[in-house]
Design an enzyme around this catalytic site. Structure first.
Site, mmCIF file in Angstrom:
data_model
loop_
_atom_site.group_PDB
_atom_site.id
_atom_site.type_symbol
_atom_site.label_atom_id
_atom_site.label_comp_id
_atom_site.label_asym_id
_atom_site.label_seq_id
_atom_site.Cartn_x
_atom_site.Cartn_y
_atom_site.Cartn_z
ATOM 1 N N LYS A 109 0.799 4.302 6.758
ATOM 2 C CA LYS A 109 0.139 5.172 5.772
ATOM 3 C C LYS A 109 0.667 6.598 5.918
ATOM 4 C CE LYS A 109 -2.772 1.815 4.808
ATOM 5 N NZ LYS A 109 -2.522 0.934 3.723
ATOM 6 N N SER B 37 0.791 -1.226 0.000
ATOM 7 C CA SER B 37 0.000 0.000 0.000
ATOM 8 C C SER B 37 0.826 1.280 0.000
ATOM 9 C CB SER B 37 -0.955 0.021 1.187
ATOM 10 O OG SER B 37 -0.254 0.185 2.401
#
Length: 160
Positions: free
Chosen positions: A65, A27
């Protein structure tokens, strides 16, 4: 006695100052690759575009993230352009992924959200392959472990 002091020092540092974390998944590509190892600082303030590690609200895993929105921010993404509180921001960490798009294809769907108090809005750099605030909602500040400050395996000089 020296061994006990060393163990106490390591325990205190790891639990209150920093900890090593292994990146799992794709990700955050190309910023971080699967199996990269980073040092996460548990002290200091989180700001826009920091890369953080937090406890997932839906799985018994930790996610890494990028912070896009802080409490009370209005986040808007329109045609792959990021606006924070109405101000346009460049996202250079998306350049490589954008270069691989087909004509008229977007990395990020159009969204507009107001970040609640005591929460943050996070996105993966690999927007087309990321479980982030678009799916799991804004992240409670209490779920944050810390900020990624250093990649130690594999070591890369141009860390972002």
């Amino acid at each position: 006695m020296a061994l006990v002091c060393a163990l106490v020092f390591v325990f205190l540092c790891r639990n209150f100052i920093f900890t090593p974390v292994k990146v799992v998944g794709q990700s955050m590509q190309p910023t971080y690759e699967n199996q990269d190892r980073v040092i996460v600082s548990k002290i200091g303030h989180i700001k826009h575009f920091d890369t953080i590690v937090f406890h997932s609200p839906i799985e018994k895993e930790d996610y890494i993230k990028r912070v896009i929105g802080l409490p009370d921010d209005t986040i808007e993404i329109q045609d792959d352009t990021l606006y924070i509180n109405g101000q346009k921001y460049e996202e250079p960490y998306l350049k490589q992924n954008k270069s691989q798009l087909l004509p008229n294809q977007r990395l990020t769907e159009n969204i507009k959200i107001k970040v609640p108090k005591d929460h943050i809005f996070v996105l993966g750099d690999n927007r087309q392959n990321s479980m982030d605030s678009r799916q799991i909602g804004c992240i409670s500040k209490d779920a944050v472990i810390g900020k990624a400050i250093f990649r130690f395996h594999p070591f890369m000089e141009n860390y972002e």
